[in-house]
Design a protein around this motif. Sequence first.
Motif, PDB file in Angstrom:
ATOM      1  N   SER A 128      -6.575  -7.264   2.240  1.00 31.48           N
ATOM      2  CA  SER A 128      -5.177  -7.734   2.204  1.00 31.48           C
ATOM      3  C   SER A 128      -4.591  -7.572   0.808  1.00 31.48           C
ATOM      4  O   SER A 128      -4.234  -8.547   0.154  1.00 31.48           O
ATOM      5  CB  SER A 128      -5.083  -9.190   2.665  1.00 31.48           C
TER       6      SER A 128
ATOM      7  N   VAL B 104       3.156  -1.667   4.029  1.00 31.05           N
ATOM      8  CA  VAL B 104       2.050  -2.504   4.524  1.00 31.05           C
ATOM      9  C   VAL B 104       1.381  -3.224   3.352  1.00 31.05           C
ATOM     10  O   VAL B 104       1.079  -4.415   3.431  1.00 31.05           O
ATOM     11  CB  VAL B 104       1.021  -1.645   5.299  1.00 31.05           C
TER      12      VAL B 104
ATOM     13  N   ARG C 175      -2.708  -0.601   7.942  1.00 31.04           N
ATOM     14  CA  ARG C 175      -3.089  -2.005   8.197  1.00 31.04           C
ATOM     15  C   ARG C 175      -4.593  -2.117   8.324  1.00 31.04           C
ATOM     16  O   ARG C 175      -5.213  -2.965   7.692  1.00 31.04           O
ATOM     17  CB  ARG C 175      -2.419  -2.491   9.483  1.00 31.04           C
TER      18      ARG C 175
ATOM     19  N   GLU D 107       8.916  -2.745   8.881  1.00 25.08           N
ATOM     20  CA  GLU D 107       7.953  -2.091   9.761  1.00 25.08           C
ATOM     21  C   GLU D 107       8.488  -1.921  11.184  1.00 25.08           C
ATOM     22  O   GLU D 107       7.885  -1.221  11.993  1.00 25.08           O
ATOM     23  CB  GLU D 107       6.625  -2.875   9.739  1.00 25.08           C
TER      24      GLU D 107
ATOM     25  N   ARG E 127      -0.124   1.869  11.113  1.00 32.11           N
ATOM     26  CA  ARG E 127      -1.346   1.381  11.752  1.00 32.11           C
ATOM     27  C   ARG E 127      -2.585   1.764  10.951  1.00 32.11           C
ATOM     28  O   ARG E 127      -3.490   0.945  10.761  1.00 32.11           O
ATOM     29  CB  ARG E 127      -1.419   1.892  13.183  1.00 32.11           C
TER      30      ARG E 127
END
Lengths: 162, 193
Positions: free
Chosen positions: A112, B90, B142, B122, B139
Amino acid sequence: MSVWETTAVRASGISMASEAASAVRAREQVLLNSQAAEDAVLRPRDPGAYAHDIRAALAARIARLNGETELARFFMADAEDSDAAGLADPAGTGHGGLPPVVVAFMDRVAMSPREIRAEDIEALKTAGVADSDIVRLCELNAFLAYEIRLIAGLRLLREKAA
Amino acid sequence: MSEIVEKFTRRVPHWRPRVTPVRLDDASPEQHEALSVTPSNTRVSDYVLVLAHDVESLKVRSPLFNAIMYDKGGLSRAEREVGAIAASMVNRCIYCAAVHATRHAELEKSTATTDAIFEKGEDAKLAPRDQAIFDFALRLSRAPAEATVEDLERLREAGLDATEILDLVLSTALFGWANRLMHVLGDPVRPDA
């Protein structure tokens, strides 16, 4: 080394005879340069505070966090009998002699990165990590984000072409 | 003092490092050599001087970066930028998104696509081919496992061949890398007027 022996192409399972092979050939130099980048982050001549076995174990850890078990096993070849091996299990408590804040930082940058703030870098400095080693940790982590995504994309190309 | 930029924008901010850049006066011969092959030869940026702390990585990364974004054939340069922008959204790399949205607008001679992206993020609605490219890149950024064979099928239907798809994978993945340096090692700032 040929492009077919690079970590990314091998891990993707693309064979020389497949339809996806044309794309690999078209971008052969990029894929060879990607392998050179892997060498630079996993096996640098000047490793700073992080020896090759620690880097291999951290790479295996990040591969596991991304569900890449085979790739993790491949990276672990350079850390098998080392004190750093415990680092490779994200669910374990092994820190391979690294400060826990370093390990937690690597996990968050891998999974993250958008949540990283200036305080996270300050915490590394407080734990005694030198600026040059902070950059080394980021390069290792960042390269793996690239390589793991490259492998995922190549694998999709192989599956779709079949 | 200066203000940290929190919102996506095409107006390129300054980048303020969180670690001390290498001083050119103190740089080793290897660092000097690496600094001369970076994309911006005229003035060495703080970003590149930060990366010079890991000179072996910097040396291989600059030519790789240029090859992935600018090599001839395959996916158009503007479409590679869409991959870079999606990754940067992202990963919330405001600086990377600004630089590459600007480049996209210059290549396309239009801000329509990047206006749409910055307005809806997004969830942006784009022309079909750009949409397939943008969605796939989101995608893959992520989590690699989020990109599926169905996403790849959409790229094929939008007209991309295998080499173009690999170029998109490469530019998207490259920004998974670049964002983890730029966003993690510094802040995008706007100096006070």
